[in-house]
Design a protein around this motif. Structure first.
Motif, mmCIF file in Angstrom:
data_model
loop_
_atom_site.group_PDB
_atom_site.id
_atom_site.type_symbol
_atom_site.label_atom_id
_atom_site.label_comp_id
_atom_site.label_asym_id
_atom_site.label_seq_id
_atom_site.Cartn_x
_atom_site.Cartn_y
_atom_site.Cartn_z
ATOM 1 N N LEU A 1 0.834 -1.203 0.000
ATOM 2 C CA LEU A 1 0.000 0.000 0.000
ATOM 3 C C LEU A 1 0.866 1.251 0.000
ATOM 4 N N GLN A 2 1.905 1.251 0.831
ATOM 5 C CA GLN A 2 2.788 2.410 0.908
ATOM 6 C C GLN A 2 3.486 2.653 -0.427
ATOM 7 N N GLN A 3 3.893 1.581 -1.083
ATOM 8 C CA GLN A 3 4.531 1.732 -2.393
ATOM 9 C C GLN A 3 3.566 2.331 -3.403
ATOM 10 N N MET A 4 2.308 1.865 -3.374
ATOM 11 C CA MET A 4 1.316 2.406 -4.302
ATOM 12 C C MET A 4 1.047 3.881 -4.036
ATOM 13 N N LEU A 5 0.920 4.251 -2.752
ATOM 14 C CA LEU A 5 0.671 5.648 -2.398
ATOM 15 C C LEU A 5 1.817 6.540 -2.848
ATOM 16 N N GLN A 6 3.042 6.069 -2.687
ATOM 17 C CA GLN A 6 4.194 6.851 -3.129
ATOM 18 C C GLN A 6 4.190 7.029 -4.640
ATOM 19 N N ASN A 7 3.836 5.960 -5.353
ATOM 20 C CA ASN A 7 3.784 6.050 -6.820
ATOM 21 C C ASN A 7 2.702 7.028 -7.275
#
Length: 437
Positions: A315-321
């Motif tokens: 989730l954190q990776q998606m939010l950063q992207n």
């Protein structure tokens, strides 16, 4: 220290630990005695405060500190004694540590599953194979031409493939909505980038013409206040342009970096670039096939705590992207990490299986293999030596490369064990499927 363990559900364990008062009291007294040499209290010289006074003043505080430390140390002593491997962080409850009664608590945690690797001799792995043909190169050149096309103004009716420059004003229920008007917008007819009906409504238009477009916003439109609503767009056509593809000549070759302008040399360079990309995608497809084989051959239960941690990471990776693409924080709120449950479970399970393979076969990553992989990653860039330095300057980035090399070693090990069947595929099939993913 007394320890008892019960299995509650699946990989979850509930461990009860009782620590003798002597261990707590001894540690408390030792710390208080040390404090008598350093503590400062009114009415006493430094280092001359009686033990009894120090204990009266600081005994409760020190006991709390000691209990916290003994809690942590005895937990790891207990799991080691019981030969358990905790996965994730334990939850402590039923904590009791009254003076004179020692320490008791329960710790609830999951353990890593016991993994017995299944033999792979009867498992089949499909290995995709393909070659780049002249027709594939021709299609790539056409793609490059389209990427480098120009636009020229035409005096005729707009048709599919044209680019229309227009001013517009959009209204819902007769009112202009926020963001619904603009000037000089470019719309490529047939691209499908606008809401349904907008591009079709511009077909046949000419420069200088005014057109009214009646459309309906999709039900899943990102702006909820407009989703599913009919709208009217008043447009004025400023100009119409048609695409002009560059000729495949010496100038075209030079633009692609072939200084000689030789078309044969250009085709060879394009083939080399295509081959590098193809090799990467074939390796990715083969790795996916190997991982699917490992999952099918080794059905194991993964700790829920590790899966939940992986969900949050994804989730954190998606939010950063999304944030890097300009999405606002308020647009990203309310996303549930559970949407990554299947992906997280697969990644955690594969990680456990691969770790067991690495351990069971004593696989090790050599510095030479890591160096070669970094150079391979850097090769497509204009200045590969700078990319190599960028990787080598950061330990985290090098660790990521080491993980990739470990994965490659596991893939090679599986391919040595399993039956490998080559499956011919076309270049377009490999490229198209990878892009879709």
């Amino acid at each position: 220290m007394q320890v008892s363990v019960e299995t509650t559900e699946g990989l979850e364990r509930r461990m009860t630990v009782n620590v003798d008062e002597e261990r707590i009291a001894s540690a408390v007294d030792d710390r208080l005695k040390n404090m008598t040499h350093t503590v400062k209290l009114k009415g006493f010289r430094k280092g001359k405060v009686p033990f009894k006074v120090v204990k009266q003043q600081y005994g409760k505080q020190v006991r709390e500190e000691v209990v916290g430390e003994v809690l942590q140390s005895t937990f790891y002593e207990a799991v080691s004694q019981q030969q358990l491997q905790p996965a994730g962080t334990p939850n402590f409850d039923d904590l009791k540590h009254e003076a004179g009664e020692g320490l008791s608590y329960t710790a609830t945690f999951e353990i890593y599953p016991a993994i017995e690797l299944a033999p792979l001799a009867e498992q089949t792995v499909e290995k995709p194979v393909t070659e780049i043909g002249e027709a594939d190169i021709d299609r790539m050149i056409e793609t490059i031409r389209k990427q480098n096309m120009d636009w020229q103004t035409v005096d005729r009716e707009a048709k599919e493939g044209d680019r229309v420059n227009l001013d517009f004003k959009g209204m819902i229920d007769g009112e202009v909505f926020e963001g619904g008007s603009g000037q000089g917008m470019q719309v490529e007819l047939g691209s499908g980038r606008m809401i349904p009906g907008f591009e079709d409504g511009l077909l046949g238009a000419r420069a200088g013409e005014d057109r009214t477009l009646e459309v309906t916003f999709p039900e899943n439109y990102h702006a909820a206040e407009m989703a599913g609503k009919p709208a009217v767009f008043e447009t004025h056509i400023n100009s119409i342009e048609e695409p002009v593809l560059p000729e495949v000549d010496a100038e075209f070759a030079k633009k692609l970096g072939v200084e000689s302008g030789d078309l044969s040399e250009m085709r060879n360079e394009i083939r080399d670039n295509m081959q590098r990309e193809l090799d990467t995608r074939l390796r990715t497809r083969l790795k996916e096939a190997v991982m699917d084989t490992l999952l099918a051959a080794n059905p194991i239960e993964a700790p829920k705590s590790l899966i939940e941690n992986e969900e949050r990471t994804l989730l954190q990776q998606m939010l950063q992207n999304l944030a890097s693409q300009g999405m606002q924080q308020q647009d990203l709120s309310g996303i549930n990490p559970e949407m990554f449950r299947e992906q997280a479970q697969k990644r955690v399970t594969l990680g456990l299986i691969m770790s067991e393979i690495v351990k069971a076969n004593d696989l090790k990553v050599s510095p030479e293999a890591v160096k070669a992989r970094v150079e391979e990653i850097a090769a497509p860039y204009e200045h590969p030596e700078e990319v190599v330095k960028w990787y080598q300057s950061d330990r985290q980035r090098m660790s990521e490369v080491e993980s990739l090399v470990f994965e490659d070693q596991v893939v090679d090990w599986v391919l040595d064990q399993a039956r490998v069947i080559e499956k011919p595929v076309s270049f377009d099939e490999i490229m198209t499927s990878e892009n879709a993913q």
